[in-house]
Structure formats: C-alpha cells, structure tokens
Design a protein around this motif. Structure first.
Motif, PDB file in Angstrom:
ATOM      1  N   ALA A   1       0.945  -1.152   0.227  1.00 56.98           N
ATOM      2  CA  ALA A   1      -0.065   0.025  -0.056  1.00 56.98           C
ATOM      3  C   ALA A   1       0.835   1.254   0.085  1.00 56.98           C
ATOM      4  N   PRO A   2       0.914   2.091  -0.988  1.00 56.95           N
ATOM      5  CA  PRO A   2       1.587   3.173  -1.109  1.00 56.95           C
ATOM      6  C   PRO A   2       1.204   4.358  -0.004  1.00 56.95           C
ATOM      7  N   GLU A   3      -0.095   4.222   0.487  1.00 56.75           N
ATOM      8  CA  GLU A   3      -0.582   5.249   1.406  1.00 56.75           C
ATOM      9  C   GLU A   3      -1.669   4.319   2.169  1.00 56.75           C
ATOM     10  N   ASP A   4      -2.247   4.984   3.390  1.00 55.39           N
ATOM     11  CA  ASP A   4      -3.207   4.262   3.842  1.00 55.39           C
ATOM     12  C   ASP A   4      -4.535   4.181   3.161  1.00 55.39           C
ATOM     13  N   ILE A   5      -5.000   2.641   3.100  1.00 54.66           N
ATOM     14  CA  ILE A   5      -6.369   2.582   2.233  1.00 54.66           C
ATOM     15  C   ILE A   5      -7.442   2.631   2.864  1.00 54.66           C
ATOM     16  N   VAL A   6      -8.232   3.417   2.646  1.00 54.69           N
ATOM     17  CA  VAL A   6      -9.485   3.916   3.706  1.00 54.69           C
ATOM     18  C   VAL A   6     -10.920   3.637   2.811  1.00 54.69           C
ATOM     19  N   VAL A   7     -11.733   2.677   3.376  1.00 50.34           N
ATOM     20  CA  VAL A   7     -13.009   2.655   2.847  1.00 50.34           C
ATOM     21  C   VAL A   7     -14.008   3.662   3.647  1.00 50.34           C
ATOM     22  N   PRO A   8     -14.518   4.720   2.955  1.00 51.56           N
ATOM     23  CA  PRO A   8     -15.337   5.291   3.471  1.00 51.56           C
ATOM     24  C   PRO A   8     -16.841   5.089   3.838  1.00 51.56           C
ATOM     25  N   LYS A   9     -17.288   5.534   4.715  1.00 55.45           N
ATOM     26  CA  LYS A   9     -18.655   4.968   5.296  1.00 55.45           C
ATOM     27  C   LYS A   9     -19.637   5.612   4.133  1.00 55.45           C
ATOM     28  N   GLY A  10     -20.815   4.787   4.265  1.00 53.46           N
ATOM     29  CA  GLY A  10     -21.611   5.482   3.227  1.00 53.46           C
ATOM     30  C   GLY A  10     -22.506   4.288   2.589  1.00 53.46           C
ATOM     31  N   PRO A  11     -23.492   4.459   1.583  1.00 56.57           N
ATOM     32  CA  PRO A  11     -24.226   3.546   1.208  1.00 56.57           C
ATOM     33  C   PRO A  11     -23.335   2.962  -0.115  1.00 56.57           C
ATOM     34  N   THR A  12     -23.604   1.599  -0.622  1.00 58.72           N
ATOM     35  CA  THR A  12     -23.271   1.077  -1.682  1.00 58.72           C
ATOM     36  C   THR A  12     -24.284   0.832  -2.719  1.00 58.72           C
ATOM     37  N   THR A  13     -23.906   0.282  -3.741  1.00 60.32           N
ATOM     38  CA  THR A  13     -24.875  -0.087  -4.821  1.00 60.32           C
ATOM     39  C   THR A  13     -25.278  -1.532  -4.924  1.00 60.32           C
ATOM     40  N   PHE A  14     -24.664  -2.252  -3.823  1.00 63.46           N
ATOM     41  CA  PHE A  14     -24.882  -3.776  -3.389  1.00 63.46           C
ATOM     42  C   PHE A  14     -26.264  -4.057  -2.926  1.00 63.46           C
ATOM     43  N   LYS A  15     -26.784  -4.963  -3.496  1.00 62.61           N
ATOM     44  CA  LYS A  15     -28.062  -5.444  -2.957  1.00 62.61           C
ATOM     45  C   LYS A  15     -27.706  -6.498  -1.743  1.00 62.61           C
TER      46      LYS A  15
ATOM     47  N   LYS B   1     -13.228   3.061   7.594  1.00 66.53           N
ATOM     48  CA  LYS B   1     -12.389   2.011   8.027  1.00 66.53           C
ATOM     49  C   LYS B   1     -11.156   1.873   7.196  1.00 66.53           C
ATOM     50  N   THR B   2      -9.879   2.111   7.778  1.00 69.37           N
ATOM     51  CA  THR B   2      -8.618   1.896   7.310  1.00 69.37           C
ATOM     52  C   THR B   2      -8.356   0.328   7.123  1.00 69.37           C
ATOM     53  N   VAL B   3      -8.329  -0.011   5.933  1.00 72.33           N
ATOM     54  CA  VAL B   3      -8.191  -1.474   5.876  1.00 72.33           C
ATOM     55  C   VAL B   3      -6.808  -1.953   5.548  1.00 72.33           C
ATOM     56  N   VAL B   4      -5.788  -1.090   5.074  1.00 77.80           N
ATOM     57  CA  VAL B   4      -4.615  -1.543   4.934  1.00 77.80           C
ATOM     58  C   VAL B   4      -3.792  -0.198   5.261  1.00 77.80           C
ATOM     59  N   LYS B   5      -2.765  -0.271   6.062  1.00 83.33           N
ATOM     60  CA  LYS B   5      -1.900   0.891   6.520  1.00 83.33           C
ATOM     61  C   LYS B   5      -0.751   1.082   5.401  1.00 83.33           C
ATOM     62  N   LYS B   6      -0.132   2.164   5.399  1.00 85.32           N
ATOM     63  CA  LYS B   6       0.852   2.614   4.357  1.00 85.32           C
ATOM     64  C   LYS B   6       2.116   1.354   4.746  1.00 85.32           C
ATOM     65  N   GLY B   7       2.469   1.028   3.633  1.00 80.84           N
ATOM     66  CA  GLY B   7       3.647  -0.102   3.917  1.00 80.84           C
ATOM     67  C   GLY B   7       3.375  -1.556   4.124  1.00 80.84           C
ATOM     68  N   GLU B   8       2.043  -1.720   4.328  1.00 85.90           N
ATOM     69  CA  GLU B   8       1.532  -3.037   4.578  1.00 85.90           C
ATOM     70  C   GLU B   8       1.273  -3.706   3.263  1.00 85.90           C
ATOM     71  N   VAL B   9       1.423  -5.092   3.171  1.00 89.50           N
ATOM     72  CA  VAL B   9       0.910  -6.013   1.999  1.00 89.50           C
ATOM     73  C   VAL B   9      -0.372  -5.972   2.017  1.00 89.50           C
ATOM     74  N   ILE B  10      -1.022  -5.821   0.718  1.00 89.48           N
ATOM     75  CA  ILE B  10      -2.299  -6.247   0.247  1.00 89.48           C
ATOM     76  C   ILE B  10      -2.618  -7.557   0.119  1.00 89.48           C
ATOM     77  N   ASN B  11      -3.357  -8.126   0.930  1.00 94.85           N
ATOM     78  CA  ASN B  11      -3.649  -9.900   0.731  1.00 94.85           C
ATOM     79  C   ASN B  11      -5.009  -9.841  -0.186  1.00 94.85           C
ATOM     80  N   LYS B  12      -5.103 -10.997  -0.651  1.00 97.29           N
ATOM     81  CA  LYS B  12      -6.182 -11.411  -1.729  1.00 97.29           C
ATOM     82  C   LYS B  12      -7.435 -11.088  -1.359  1.00 97.29           C
ATOM     83  N   LYS B  13      -7.887 -11.330  -0.303  1.00 97.33           N
ATOM     84  CA  LYS B  13      -9.278 -11.012   0.136  1.00 97.33           C
ATOM     85  C   LYS B  13      -9.749  -9.397   0.204  1.00 97.33           C
ATOM     86  N   VAL B  14      -8.651  -8.613   0.784  1.00 98.55           N
ATOM     87  CA  VAL B  14      -8.763  -7.177   0.723  1.00 98.55           C
ATOM     88  C   VAL B  14      -8.918  -6.651  -0.540  1.00 98.55           C
ATOM     89  N   ALA B  15      -7.755  -7.078  -1.513  1.00 93.95           N
ATOM     90  CA  ALA B  15      -7.850  -7.014  -3.084  1.00 93.95           C
ATOM     91  C   ALA B  15      -9.130  -6.865  -3.603  1.00 93.95           C
TER      92      ALA B  15
END
Length: 341
Positions: free
Chosen positions: A116-130, A158-172
């Motif tokens: 991760a080049p920077e903290d990867i953040v998932v913002p709160k709010g609605p999605t398009t998924f049913k 939610k911060t799911v991956v911090k800067k410098g951490e490796v991104i695993n398959k499920k997160v990707a």
C-alpha cells in the motif's frame, strides 16, 4: 568498438549505440521503473510525453554497457537500474521531469501482494450492492458492512490497509468490488543525471506550496529584521523612516517636547488624562462643570478609543519616576499643571 561491447551481437551493439546517442544529445537522462504498467498505458504515457521527453526501453544489461562506455558520473545510474527499468531522455531539468511524470500517473486496482503506497481507507456510506454474500465478504476483511434500506451500507469509515503493509487477496477483491483504486501506476523516476549530478526522488519531491510559504515567511522575517535593526535597504528604507518618525512622535508626546508637529498630540493626551482625573474626582464627591461632564461622557462613550490613553498612563508614571532625578521634570510638570488650571 569499445571493450564493453566487442563480444555483443550486432543488434545489441546498435542498441547500445542508440542509448549512448540519446544520452549525449540530451541534457538529462533518467532511469524509470515500469513495473506493473499495462502496455496500453505505456503507449498513453509516450503520447503524453511527446515533444518533451522520450522513453527508451532496453534490457538492463544493454543499459549497463552504454552507461559504462560513457563513464563518469552518468555511469552511477547503473546503481539505480534494476527490475523493469527504462531510460528517459529530455532537455528539461529534473524537477520539471519529476513533476511531469507524477502527472502521468493514474489510479488502478490493487493486486494481491502489492504494498500500500498510502493508508487505504474505505469511507462510510451506502453502496450499490443489494443484500447478499457481499456483506460477509466485506466483514471478513474488517469492513463494517450492514443492510439498510435494501442496500449494503458501510457503517463507518475504516482503514483496511496501512501504508507500507502488503495487500492480501481478500482485501484486494473487496477493494475491486467497492471500486476503490489505491495504486498509483505510471513511470517512477528512480534517478536522473543532470549536469554531472545524480538526483534521486527524495530530492525532487518538493512541496511547492510549502516551499513558497517558507520563502514568503523568510522574506517577512528579513524585512522585519531590517526595519527593527535599522539596516537600510532599498525595500525597507521607507518603513525604517516611518518607524523612526512614529517613535520620535511618541518620545515627543511622552517627554513632553512642545513642537508644532506634535503639539496637538500632547494636548490631546493631556485632555484624555484630565478627563480620567475628573471622573475619579467626581467619584469622590467633587462637582464638575457642564462642559467637563459632557467631555467626560463623550470620552466614556468612546471607550475603545480612550483605552490606549489608559494604557499609556502606566509607562508615563514609570518614566516620571525615573525622571525625578532629572532637571527637566519641573518644566514638564508645570506645563501639565497649567492645563489643569
């Protein structure tokens, strides 16, 4: 042919010569990292750089041969050519080139195993998924998902991956589904050789706004130093003279020294001090004439304007204590006494 390439096939020798010509014909040669850039994006980058810079893709071994044959400081670029490297030629300076390459970067989805080049953040709010399995998939990677109003919603940022951490398959996979593209993809300048000096990204990544603010701050501080220390320059001489005039006026009023340019200021200050004394006297039972009462009322109504006079009183008292030993005190007090009748 130089010793470095005498054993190479003809096509490789021609490639080395082409690299050398590119270096000799331009003021700057840089080493760029092309890892993970799709072929379509490479073509787009080439179009964006057309007329400004040229990207030369070649095997690292051939780049090494060309740099070694040229020798000198440019040969040190070999220390930075690793992995999927390429050369870039331009007549721009390294700072402009770095900024230009940064602008050519685009966002792409993260792949498993990338950092991760920077903290990867998932913002709160609605999605398009049913409602469906997506809720559990998001929750498994620490994303607080829930069903609201018939849609999947992220309940909090939610911060799911911090800067410098490796991104695993499920997160990707979760990031792809949420259309979050955290990876900057483009040419990464690893080093640039310019005027016999090698520049690395840590030297080229300049915060231009912060740099400008520092220059402006330094200019203000230098200006203030010049004025306060009375060091005349073409830019500060007017401010120095203005400051001297104001200080001379203040000395004249405090002394008091009766000069035509400050006589009104001395009288005005004495008037304000008289009104302060008059109001204090009234508080102890002394009667004031109508004119004095009106003046005192006006002074009270203009309290913000009168406040500086009150603040001046203390320094004047302290100065008078020091002036008791001076011969000029009697004449000054006599002048004030005359004003009070």
């Amino acid at each position: 042919m130089a010793l470095y390439t005498h054993h190479l096939p003809r096509w490789k020798k021609e490639e080395v010569e082409e690299i050398k010509r590119g270096i000799e014909e331009h003021t700057l040669v840089g080493v760029v990292d092309m890892y993970g850039i799709p072929a379509s994006q490479i073509q787009q980058i080439r179009r964006n750089l057309r007329g400004t810079a040229t990207v030369k893709m070649a095997r690292n071994t051939l780049i090494e041969h060309a740099l070694n044959e040229l020798g000198g400081s440019v040969a040190t670029l070999n220390n930075h050519a690793d992995g999927q490297s390429a050369l870039i030629f331009t007549d721009e300076n390294p700072f402009k080139l770095f900024k230009l390459l940064e602008k050519t970067k685009t966002k792409m989805a993260a792949k498993p195993g990338e950092t991760a080049p920077e903290d990867i953040v998932v913002p709160k709010g609605p999605t398009t998924f049913k409602p469906g399995p997506i809720v559990g998939e998001l929750q498994q990677v620490g994303i607080p998902a829930a069903i609201e109003g018939g849609k999947v919603k992220i309940r909090e940022t939610k911060t799911v991956v911090k800067k410098g951490e490796v991104i695993n398959k499920k997160v990707a996979e979760a990031l792809v589904k949420l259309s979050i593209k955290p990876m900057d993809v483009g040419l990464i300048l690893l080093a640039a050789h310019y005027k016999n000096t090698v520049f690395t990204p840590d030297l080229l990544a300049i915060d231009e706004e912060g740099y400008l603010n520092n220059i402006m701050l330094a200019a203000r501080q230098a200006f203030n130093l010049s004025v306060n220390a009375a060091i005349p320059t073409p830019l500060t001489i007017e401010a120095i003279i203005g400051k001297a005039v104001r200080e001379a006026r203040s000395v004249g009023v405090e002394a008091p020294i009766y000069e035509k340019d400050i006589a009104d200021l001395i009288i005005g200050r004495a008037q304000r001090e008289m009104l302060v004394v008059a109001l204090a006297a009234q508080g102890h039972g002394f009667e004031l004439d109508e004119a004095t009462l009106k003046a005192a009322a006006a002074a009270t109504a203009a309290a913000p304007a009168a406040a500086p006079a009150a603040s001046e009183a203390k320094p004047e008292e302290e100065e008078k204590e020091e002036e008791k030993k001076e011969e000029g005190e009697e004449s000054g007090m006599a002048g004030l006494g005359a004003l009070f009748g």
